[in-house]
Scaffold this motif. Sequence first.
Motif, PDB file in Angstrom:
ATOM      1  N   TYR A 216      -7.905  10.048  -1.041  1.00 18.03           N
ATOM      2  CA  TYR A 216      -8.367   9.464   0.216  1.00 18.03           C
ATOM      3  C   TYR A 216      -7.853   8.035   0.284  1.00 18.03           C
ATOM      4  N   GLU A 217      -7.851   7.495   1.471  1.00 18.99           N
ATOM      5  CA  GLU A 217      -7.378   6.132   1.677  1.00 18.99           C
ATOM      6  C   GLU A 217      -8.461   5.137   1.296  1.00 18.99           C
ATOM      7  N   LYS A 218      -8.199   4.387   0.262  1.00 14.64           N
ATOM      8  CA  LYS A 218      -9.127   3.360  -0.185  1.00 14.64           C
ATOM      9  C   LYS A 218      -8.391   2.489  -1.187  1.00 14.64           C
ATOM     10  N   GLU A 219      -8.744   1.231  -1.225  1.00 16.73           N
ATOM     11  CA  GLU A 219      -8.150   0.352  -2.215  1.00 16.73           C
ATOM     12  C   GLU A 219      -8.569   0.814  -3.607  1.00 16.73           C
ATOM     13  N   ASP A 220      -7.633   0.884  -4.503  1.00 21.31           N
ATOM     14  CA  ASP A 220      -7.887   1.333  -5.875  1.00 21.31           C
ATOM     15  C   ASP A 220      -8.476   0.168  -6.669  1.00 21.31           C
ATOM     16  N   PRO A 221      -9.746   0.256  -7.086  1.00 24.78           N
ATOM     17  CA  PRO A 221     -10.376  -0.873  -7.761  1.00 24.78           C
ATOM     18  C   PRO A 221      -9.758  -1.204  -9.121  1.00 24.78           C
ATOM     19  N   ILE A 222      -9.274  -0.208  -9.837  1.00 22.36           N
ATOM     20  CA  ILE A 222      -8.650  -0.493 -11.133  1.00 22.36           C
ATOM     21  C   ILE A 222      -7.307  -1.182 -10.916  1.00 22.36           C
ATOM     22  N   GLU A 223      -6.573  -0.733  -9.936  1.00 23.58           N
ATOM     23  CA  GLU A 223      -5.316  -1.398  -9.598  1.00 23.58           C
ATOM     24  C   GLU A 223      -5.586  -2.838  -9.173  1.00 23.58           C
ATOM     25  N   GLY A 224      -6.636  -3.041  -8.398  1.00 23.74           N
ATOM     26  CA  GLY A 224      -7.022  -4.390  -7.995  1.00 23.74           C
ATOM     27  C   GLY A 224      -7.395  -5.256  -9.181  1.00 23.74           C
ATOM     28  N   PHE A 225      -8.106  -4.676 -10.142  1.00 20.87           N
ATOM     29  CA  PHE A 225      -8.471  -5.408 -11.356  1.00 20.87           C
ATOM     30  C   PHE A 225      -7.219  -5.854 -12.099  1.00 20.87           C
ATOM     31  N   PHE A 226      -6.256  -4.930 -12.277  1.00 19.26           N
ATOM     32  CA  PHE A 226      -5.021  -5.282 -12.970  1.00 19.26           C
ATOM     33  C   PHE A 226      -4.237  -6.340 -12.205  1.00 19.26           C
ATOM     34  N   SER A 227      -4.207  -6.235 -10.885  1.00 20.03           N
ATOM     35  CA  SER A 227      -3.485  -7.219 -10.072  1.00 20.03           C
ATOM     36  C   SER A 227      -4.087  -8.610 -10.227  1.00 20.03           C
ATOM     37  N   ASN A 228      -5.406  -8.684 -10.246  1.00 19.73           N
ATOM     38  CA  ASN A 228      -6.070  -9.977 -10.395  1.00 19.73           C
ATOM     39  C   ASN A 228      -5.878 -10.567 -11.783  1.00 19.73           C
ATOM     40  N   LEU A 229      -5.741  -9.727 -12.767  1.00 20.00           N
ATOM     41  CA  LEU A 229      -5.619 -10.169 -14.149  1.00 20.00           C
ATOM     42  C   LEU A 229      -4.170 -10.358 -14.552  1.00 20.00           C
ATOM     43  N   SER A 230      -3.275  -9.750 -13.826  1.00 20.53           N
ATOM     44  CA  SER A 230      -1.882  -9.641 -14.244  1.00 20.53           C
ATOM     45  C   SER A 230      -1.160 -10.971 -14.333  1.00 20.53           C
ATOM     46  N   ILE A 231      -0.158 -10.916 -15.174  1.00 16.20           N
ATOM     47  CA  ILE A 231       0.752 -12.042 -15.333  1.00 16.20           C
ATOM     48  C   ILE A 231       1.987 -11.747 -14.492  1.00 16.20           C
ATOM     49  N   THR A 232       2.685 -12.761 -14.085  1.00 17.66           N
ATOM     50  CA  THR A 232       3.927 -12.531 -13.367  1.00 17.66           C
ATOM     51  C   THR A 232       5.070 -13.040 -14.225  1.00 17.66           C
ATOM     52  N   HIS A 233       6.158 -12.333 -14.159  1.00 16.62           N
ATOM     53  CA  HIS A 233       7.337 -12.703 -14.923  1.00 16.62           C
ATOM     54  C   HIS A 233       8.509 -12.731 -13.948  1.00 16.62           C
ATOM     55  N   GLN A 234       8.997 -13.906 -13.689  1.00 16.83           N
ATOM     56  CA  GLN A 234      10.111 -14.087 -12.767  1.00 16.83           C
ATOM     57  C   GLN A 234       9.820 -13.399 -11.430  1.00 16.83           C
ATOM     58  N   GLU A 235       8.605 -13.560 -10.936  1.00 14.49           N
ATOM     59  CA  GLU A 235       8.194 -13.028  -9.640  1.00 14.49           C
ATOM     60  C   GLU A 235       8.206 -11.504  -9.564  1.00 14.49           C
ATOM     61  N   LEU A 236       8.132 -10.844 -10.707  1.00 13.43           N
ATOM     62  CA  LEU A 236       8.056  -9.379 -10.732  1.00 13.43           C
ATOM     63  C   LEU A 236       6.601  -8.948 -10.789  1.00 13.43           C
ATOM     64  N   PRO A 237       6.223  -7.960 -10.004  1.00 16.81           N
ATOM     65  CA  PRO A 237       4.830  -7.486 -10.023  1.00 16.81           C
ATOM     66  C   PRO A 237       4.579  -6.549 -11.223  1.00 16.81           C
TER      67      PRO A 237
END
Length: 169
Positions: free
Chosen positions: A113-134
């Motif tokens: 179903y269409e909904k924001e994935d909370p685990i993906e959101g958690f990783f995005s908020n915690l994630s590091i960026t390397h040379q502007e790569l997601p």
Amino acid sequence: MKEWIPIPGTNKDTLIKVALEEFCLHGYQEVNITELAKKADMTTGAIYHHFGSKANLYEVIRTEMEQRVIDRMEGAASLFTEPEEALRAALLTGIDAAVKFNICKLLSEELPYEKEDPIEGFFSNLSITHQELPIDIILISSWRSILKGISTNQLSVSQGKELIKWIFK
């Protein structure tokens, strides 16, 4: 208080327990609502009465299980100041939690179903960026693939954890 939390022993409680087991064993697509009702010793009408649809029942279960895993990942990540260490700890803890709750298959599936994935959101908020790569896009995909491998016995839990460690080398 969450309105969907059932009183122990009620029909709603039984449906959630049976559905959790079925979705974890077979995945969303393979669960038949009629068979689910039979296993719960109820009618399909009871499922529709309490949840409105198979998708809504799945969403209730998936949301609760995701939150349990996220809570543990947040706790693990909070122990580290370095973003890479925090992310690694969260991923490893997430695997442990998914195995403990026997929800590897459930969490390895894409949302039906269409909904924001909370685990993906958690990783995005915690994630590091390397040379502007997601980096989070690769990490969530890898994490879900590891969970799928564990659920299908293609990977052991220790192999899954070693893969996470390897990603961070």
